[in-house]
Design a protein around this motif. Structure first.
Motif, PDB file in Angstrom:
ATOM      1  N   GLY A 216       2.003   7.147   9.016  1.00 29.96           N
ATOM      2  CA  GLY A 216       3.195   7.890   8.630  1.00 29.96           C
ATOM      3  C   GLY A 216       2.854   9.233   8.024  1.00 29.96           C
ATOM      4  O   GLY A 216       3.510  10.245   8.302  1.00 29.96           O
ATOM      5  N   ALA A 217       1.795   9.261   7.191  1.00 34.78           N
ATOM      6  CA  ALA A 217       1.399  10.519   6.554  1.00 34.78           C
ATOM      7  C   ALA A 217       0.944  11.542   7.587  1.00 34.78           C
ATOM      8  O   ALA A 217       1.277  12.726   7.493  1.00 34.78           O
ATOM      9  CB  ALA A 217       0.284  10.261   5.542  1.00 34.78           C
ATOM     10  N   ALA A 218       0.175  11.099   8.598  1.00 37.37           N
ATOM     11  CA  ALA A 218      -0.289  12.027   9.632  1.00 37.37           C
ATOM     12  C   ALA A 218       0.886  12.637  10.392  1.00 37.37           C
ATOM     13  O   ALA A 218       0.911  13.850  10.659  1.00 37.37           O
ATOM     14  CB  ALA A 218      -1.224  11.302  10.599  1.00 37.37           C
ATOM     15  N   ILE A 219       1.868  11.809  10.723  1.00 41.02           N
ATOM     16  CA  ILE A 219       3.033  12.293  11.472  1.00 41.02           C
ATOM     17  C   ILE A 219       3.841  13.281  10.637  1.00 41.02           C
ATOM     18  O   ILE A 219       4.214  14.365  11.094  1.00 41.02           O
ATOM     19  CB  ILE A 219       3.912  11.094  11.905  1.00 41.02           C
ATOM     20  N   VAL A 220       4.093  12.907   9.386  1.00 47.13           N
ATOM     21  CA  VAL A 220       4.905  13.763   8.508  1.00 47.13           C
ATOM     22  C   VAL A 220       4.172  15.067   8.191  1.00 47.13           C
ATOM     23  O   VAL A 220       4.770  16.154   8.212  1.00 47.13           O
ATOM     24  CB  VAL A 220       5.260  13.008   7.210  1.00 47.13           C
ATOM     25  N   LEU A 221       2.872  14.983   7.939  1.00 48.65           N
ATOM     26  CA  LEU A 221       2.132  16.173   7.525  1.00 48.65           C
ATOM     27  C   LEU A 221       1.998  17.197   8.641  1.00 48.65           C
ATOM     28  O   LEU A 221       2.075  18.406   8.390  1.00 48.65           O
ATOM     29  CB  LEU A 221       0.752  15.768   7.003  1.00 48.65           C
ATOM     30  N   ILE A 222       1.796  16.759   9.878  1.00 46.02           N
ATOM     31  CA  ILE A 222       1.689  17.751  10.953  1.00 46.02           C
ATOM     32  C   ILE A 222       3.034  18.434  11.162  1.00 46.02           C
ATOM     33  O   ILE A 222       3.096  19.635  11.480  1.00 46.02           O
ATOM     34  CB  ILE A 222       1.149  17.116  12.252  1.00 46.02           C
ATOM     35  N   ALA A 223       4.135  17.670  10.970  1.00 48.94           N
ATOM     36  CA  ALA A 223       5.468  18.272  11.076  1.00 48.94           C
ATOM     37  C   ALA A 223       5.711  19.243   9.920  1.00 48.94           C
ATOM     38  O   ALA A 223       6.238  20.357  10.124  1.00 48.94           O
ATOM     39  CB  ALA A 223       6.542  17.187  11.086  1.00 48.94           C
ATOM     40  N   CYS A 224       5.314  18.851   8.705  1.00 47.56           N
ATOM     41  CA  CYS A 224       5.476  19.741   7.556  1.00 47.56           C
ATOM     42  C   CYS A 224       4.624  20.992   7.707  1.00 47.56           C
ATOM     43  O   CYS A 224       5.037  22.090   7.316  1.00 47.56           O
ATOM     44  CB  CYS A 224       5.111  19.009   6.269  1.00 47.56           C
ATOM     45  N   GLY A 225       3.417  20.828   8.274  1.00 48.74           N
ATOM     46  CA  GLY A 225       2.571  21.980   8.522  1.00 48.74           C
ATOM     47  C   GLY A 225       3.214  22.950   9.493  1.00 48.74           C
ATOM     48  O   GLY A 225       3.166  24.174   9.291  1.00 48.74           O
ATOM     49  N   ALA A 226       3.821  22.407  10.551  1.00 52.71           N
ATOM     50  CA  ALA A 226       4.493  23.260  11.530  1.00 52.71           C
ATOM     51  C   ALA A 226       5.661  24.011  10.893  1.00 52.71           C
ATOM     52  O   ALA A 226       5.869  25.212  11.151  1.00 52.71           O
ATOM     53  CB  ALA A 226       4.984  22.425  12.708  1.00 52.71           C
ATOM     54  N   ALA A 227       6.415  23.310  10.054  1.00 57.67           N
ATOM     55  CA  ALA A 227       7.532  23.963   9.365  1.00 57.67           C
ATOM     56  C   ALA A 227       7.032  25.060   8.430  1.00 57.67           C
ATOM     57  O   ALA A 227       7.605  26.158   8.368  1.00 57.67           O
ATOM     58  CB  ALA A 227       8.338  22.925   8.584  1.00 57.67           C
ATOM     59  N   THR A 228       5.951  24.770   7.719  1.00 55.63           N
ATOM     60  CA  THR A 228       5.371  25.762   6.811  1.00 55.63           C
ATOM     61  C   THR A 228       4.865  26.978   7.579  1.00 55.63           C
ATOM     62  O   THR A 228       5.080  28.127   7.178  1.00 55.63           O
ATOM     63  CB  THR A 228       4.218  25.142   6.006  1.00 55.63           C
ATOM     64  N   GLY A 229       4.192  26.724   8.707  1.00 56.93           N
ATOM     65  CA  GLY A 229       3.706  27.822   9.533  1.00 56.93           C
ATOM     66  C   GLY A 229       4.829  28.694  10.053  1.00 56.93           C
ATOM     67  O   GLY A 229       4.712  29.927  10.094  1.00 56.93           O
ATOM     68  N   ALA A 230       5.932  28.052  10.461  1.00 58.66           N
ATOM     69  CA  ALA A 230       7.077  28.816  10.952  1.00 58.66           C
ATOM     70  C   ALA A 230       7.667  29.689   9.852  1.00 58.66           C
ATOM     71  O   ALA A 230       8.054  30.851  10.090  1.00 58.66           O
ATOM     72  CB  ALA A 230       8.138  27.861  11.505  1.00 58.66           C
ATOM     73  N   LEU A 231       7.738  29.161   8.634  1.00 57.28           N
ATOM     74  CA  LEU A 231       8.270  29.945   7.517  1.00 57.28           C
ATOM     75  C   LEU A 231       7.349  31.106   7.167  1.00 57.28           C
ATOM     76  O   LEU A 231       7.805  32.221   6.885  1.00 57.28           O
ATOM     77  CB  LEU A 231       8.474  29.041   6.297  1.00 57.28           C
ATOM     78  N   LEU A 232       6.033  30.856   7.192  1.00 55.55           N
ATOM     79  CA  LEU A 232       5.081  31.914   6.846  1.00 55.55           C
ATOM     80  C   LEU A 232       5.060  33.030   7.880  1.00 55.55           C
ATOM     81  O   LEU A 232       4.683  34.164   7.559  1.00 55.55           O
ATOM     82  CB  LEU A 232       3.680  31.314   6.686  1.00 55.55           C
ATOM     83  N   LEU A 233       5.465  32.717   9.105  1.00 53.08           N
ATOM     84  CA  LEU A 233       5.534  33.763  10.133  1.00 53.08           C
ATOM     85  C   LEU A 233       6.523  34.858   9.757  1.00 53.08           C
ATOM     86  O   LEU A 233       6.417  35.986  10.247  1.00 53.08           O
ATOM     87  CB  LEU A 233       5.910  33.161  11.484  1.00 53.08           C
ATOM     88  N   ARG A 234       7.485  34.542   8.908  1.00 50.41           N
ATOM     89  CA  ARG A 234       8.440  35.567   8.472  1.00 50.41           C
ATOM     90  C   ARG A 234       7.744  36.642   7.641  1.00 50.41           C
ATOM     91  O   ARG A 234       8.214  37.770   7.559  1.00 50.41           O
ATOM     92  CB  ARG A 234       9.557  34.914   7.654  1.00 50.41           C
ATOM     93  N   LEU A 235       6.620  36.259   7.014  1.00 52.07           N
ATOM     94  CA  LEU A 235       5.847  37.227   6.236  1.00 52.07           C
ATOM     95  C   LEU A 235       4.843  37.968   7.097  1.00 52.07           C
ATOM     96  O   LEU A 235       4.420  39.074   6.743  1.00 52.07           O
ATOM     97  CB  LEU A 235       5.108  36.506   5.094  1.00 52.07           C
TER      98      LEU A 235
END
Length: 241
Positions: A180-199
């Motif tokens: 569960g942690a692997a699935i959630v973390l890769i999704a959270c990483g993708a969300a974080t990466g998408a947000l950081l692209l705004r910078l």
């Protein structure tokens, strides 16, 4: 807390590989959203994109996914060659490989932040190439560590195990936390990466570099602590009968 983790090598390696799984999500978001729909960690995505593009689907890239796929394989070859002579588990070679990944990420992050925007082609392909090489080295290193269900670059098999071993499927138990942690973390990483692209394109790569540096340091220190503990146990006097 770190001493408690390092006393259990399996838990330490699991935590470190989960951290790299998060960073892979960040890098794939940067690649897909910022580098013309290219995955630099998840090669399954590139193979699917290439298949559709070669079948004539409109607007899909070909050169970028090919570069990413070949570069990832090169990185995995490098890791396999370096780690082949040593036993499974964390060694100084594991530290060296992840340090190499961190150096690649730091160099890319600085370059992208200084440049200030998405580089034009063919410079964009150079960024893709080095990101994929880094992810290939990371994946090869993770494979050598052999943390079950956590490859750091893909979660398809993890999702399959999570569902197939669930109680709905008649299973009686499974390592649900790591899956569960692997699935959630890769999704959270993708969300974080998408947000950081705004910078800017370089900030997601910077976060990946930071995570990789921390993982390399903690893994190396943990391996030394384990070796010290084993040596102390060997040197300990045998109790008199």
């Amino acid at each position: 807390m770190f001493r408690r983790l390092s006393s259990n090598t399996d838990n330490l390696h699991l935590g470190l590989m989960l951290a790299l799984t998060f960073s892979t999500g960040v890098v794939d978001a940067v690649g897909y959203l910022g580098l013309d729909r290219v995955f630099t960690g998840n090669m399954t995505g590139n193979v699917v994109i290439l298949g559709m593009a070669l079948a004539g689907a409109d607007g899909l890239p070909i050169i970028g996914p090919v570069i990413a796929l070949l570069s990832f394989m090169l990185g995995a070859v490098i890791a396999g060659r370096v780690l082949r002579p040593v036993k499974d588990g964390w060694t100084s070679r594991s530290t060296g490989l992840l340090t190499t990944v961190a150096v690649i990420m730091v160099a890319l992050a600085i370059t992208l932040i200084v440049y200030g925007s998405t580089p034009p082609q063919p410079q964009e392909y150079i960024v893709t190439m080095f990101l994929a090489i880094g992810m290939g080295i990371q994946a090869g290193t993770a494979r050598h560590l052999g943390v079950k269900d956590v490859t750091t670059v893909v979660v398809t098999s993890t999702i399959t195990g999570f569902a197939a071993d669930s109680r709905l499927a008649g299973g009686k138990g499974q390592p649900w936390f790591r899956r569960g942690a692997a699935i959630v973390l890769i999704a959270c990483g993708a969300a974080t990466g998408a947000l950081l692209l705004r910078l800017g394109l370089g900030w997601g790569v910077s976060l990946t570099a930071l995570i990789t540096v921390i993982v390399a340091i903690l893994g190396h220190v943990g391996a030394r602590e384990t070796a010290r503990r084993v040596a102390a146990d060997v040197d300990a006097p045998t109790p008199a009968p």
